[in-house]
Design an enzyme around this catalytic site. Structure first.
Site, PDB file in Angstrom:
ATOM      1  CD  GLN A  34      34.104  32.542  39.605  1.00  0.00           C
ATOM      2  OE1 GLN A  34      34.804  33.195  38.799  1.00  0.00           O
ATOM      3  NE2 GLN A  34      33.335  33.152  40.504  1.00  0.00           N
ATOM      4  CE1 TYR A  64      40.913  44.612  43.733  1.00  0.00           C
ATOM      5  CE2 TYR A  64      42.411  44.896  41.886  1.00  0.00           C
ATOM      6  CZ  TYR A  64      41.135  44.687  42.385  1.00  0.00           C
ATOM      7  OH  TYR A  64      40.089  44.558  41.505  1.00  0.00           O
ATOM      8  CD  GLU A 109      30.986  37.695  43.588  1.00  0.00           C
ATOM      9  OE1 GLU A 109      31.858  38.582  43.639  1.00  0.00           O
ATOM     10  OE2 GLU A 109      30.977  36.795  42.715  1.00  0.00           O
ATOM     11  CG  ASP A 140      24.722  39.458  35.229  1.00  0.00           C
ATOM     12  OD1 ASP A 140      24.430  39.025  34.100  1.00  0.00           O
ATOM     13  OD2 ASP A 140      25.633  40.300  35.440  1.00  0.00           O
ATOM     14  CG  ASP A 159      36.972  43.769  43.665  1.00  0.00           C
ATOM     15  OD1 ASP A 159      36.777  43.218  44.779  1.00  0.00           O
ATOM     16  OD2 ASP A 159      37.967  43.540  42.956  1.00  0.00           O
ATOM     17  CB  SER A 161      37.559  37.811  37.879  1.00  0.00           C
ATOM     18  OG  SER A 161      36.288  37.631  37.276  1.00  0.00           O
TER      19      SER A 161
HETATM   20  N1  LIG Z   1      38.796  41.638  45.368  1.00  0.00           N
HETATM   21  C1  LIG Z   1      40.073  41.334  44.822  1.00  0.00           C
HETATM   22  C2  LIG Z   1      39.985  40.999  43.365  1.00  0.00           C
HETATM   23  C3  LIG Z   1      41.335  41.141  42.754  1.00  0.00           C
HETATM   24  N2  LIG Z   1      41.267  41.348  41.382  1.00  0.00           N
HETATM   25  C4  LIG Z   1      42.114  40.553  40.567  1.00  0.00           C
HETATM   26  C5  LIG Z   1      43.426  41.248  40.332  1.00  0.00           C
HETATM   27  C6  LIG Z   1      44.289  40.484  39.352  1.00  0.00           C
HETATM   28  C7  LIG Z   1      43.546  40.110  38.088  1.00  0.00           C
HETATM   29  N3  LIG Z   1      44.331  39.295  37.222  1.00  0.00           N
HETATM   30  C8  LIG Z   1      42.241  39.422  38.392  1.00  0.00           C
HETATM   31  C9  LIG Z   1      41.394  40.222  39.310  1.00  0.00           C
END
Ligand SMILES: NCCCN[C@H]1CC[C@H](N)CC1
Length: 295
Positions: A34, A64, A109, A140, A159, A161
């Site tokens: 990415q 978060y 990760e 992965d 956690d 994306s």
């Molecule tokens: N470790 C923090 C990752 C945060 N996660 C994001 C939150 C908002 C989303 N659109 C994408 C992943």
């Protein structure tokens, strides 16, 4: 696009975009998976962006990281073995390490460059990697969980994306099945589960899959049957301003995610933690801000 501003434009939220004023671009790199960008914003501190989507800002990351970590880890007694899928910025690790009962923290990760970038620009998140209980696997998460022996973990935190790009498979049924296999009976999982204002179609699919797979409790954030309201985390830097989580437990007595059974280690030396515990009476929102001096 407004000059001097970063706008989070994505097919994940058509027709809207969250923008932050840019003071300085600090890094732009392409990893194997990415595009990675870090910029100094005017009002949210440093910001980490992956493929054009905001992942963390220094200003609001705690909301978060704390919720995705303490909701599951406070819902079961004495969690010992924890797995984090994703989370390469280290923020979730920082939160997991507050729990003194935890003995082993595996993290898988996919993109090692995210770890390196976080260590360089986000020391308050990457501090999580310093905990001696942490073992980092760069790879992965789907394969990692397939290989995990049955019943290994007390808790798994995904956690991730968004389901565009490297994290796509982390939203699909086979992945949730592999999570259930890797959890011990009564183990819990918490996953990043998008926004009720933007992604109800994704959430409905995930909830339907989880209801088939997890024989204990299945909660989207705080909604349970008959609960007349969604309670999500106010996370300003997520598009739509809120983000929710899937909270599930494998077979065994239902887990009451609303009432922590396992309080966070009070004397853990940390700068500041902000997290909310929802109380049953009328969902009064208790906002715990505890200033703890750094050791
Ligand atoms: N470790 C923090 C990752 C945060 N996660 C994001 C939150 C908002 C989303 N659109 C994408 C992943």
């Amino acid at each position: 696009v407004i000059p001097g501003w970063f706008s989070e434009i994505s097919p994940m939220w058509p027709g809207e975009a969250h923008s932050l004023k840019v003071e300085k671009i600090l890094l732009q790199q392409k990893s194997e998976y990415q595009n990675i960008m870090v910029f100094q914003s005017s009002t949210y501190g440093k910001v980490l962006v992956l493929d054009g989507v905001i992942q963390v800002t220094e200003r609001d990351e705690c909301a978060y990281q704390e919720m995705i970590t303490h909701l599951p880890l406070c819902s079961i007694m004495n969690p010992k073995k924890v797995l984090v899928i994703g989370g390469g910025d280290g923020g979730v690790l920082r939160e997991v390490s507050r729990h003194s009962s935890v003995e082993q923290i595996d993290i898988c990760e996919i993109d090692g460059m995210v770890v390196d970038v976080s260590k360089q620009f986000f020391p308050n998140l990457a501090v999580g990697f310093q905990d001696p209980r942490v073992v980092l696997h760069v790879g992965d998460g789907v394969a990692f969980l397939k290989a995990a022996p049955e019943g290994t973990y007390d808790a798994i935190i995904v956690d991730s994306s968004d389901p565009i790009g490297p994290a796509q498979e982390l939203f699909e049924k086979p992945f949730f099945e592999s999570i259930a296999k890797a959890l011990r009976p009564g183990g819990v999982v918490c996953t990043q589960a998008e926004s009720i204002w933007l992604h109800m179609h994704i959430i409905e699919d995930i909830v339907a899959n989880c209801r088939q797979i997890f024989k204990g409790s299945v909660n989207y954030a705080w909604t349970t049957e008959g609960t007349p309201m969604f309670i999500n985390v106010i996370h300003q830097s997520s598009c739509s301003g809120v983000i929710g989580f899937m909270l599930c437990s494998t077979e065994g007595p239902p887990v009451d995610f609303k009432h922590p059974v396992n309080p966070i280690d009070e004397d853990d030396p940390l700068s500041c933690i902000l997290f909310a515990i929802f109380r049953k009476e009328g969902y009064r929102f208790q906002n715990h801000v505890r200033k703890l001096s750094l050791a």
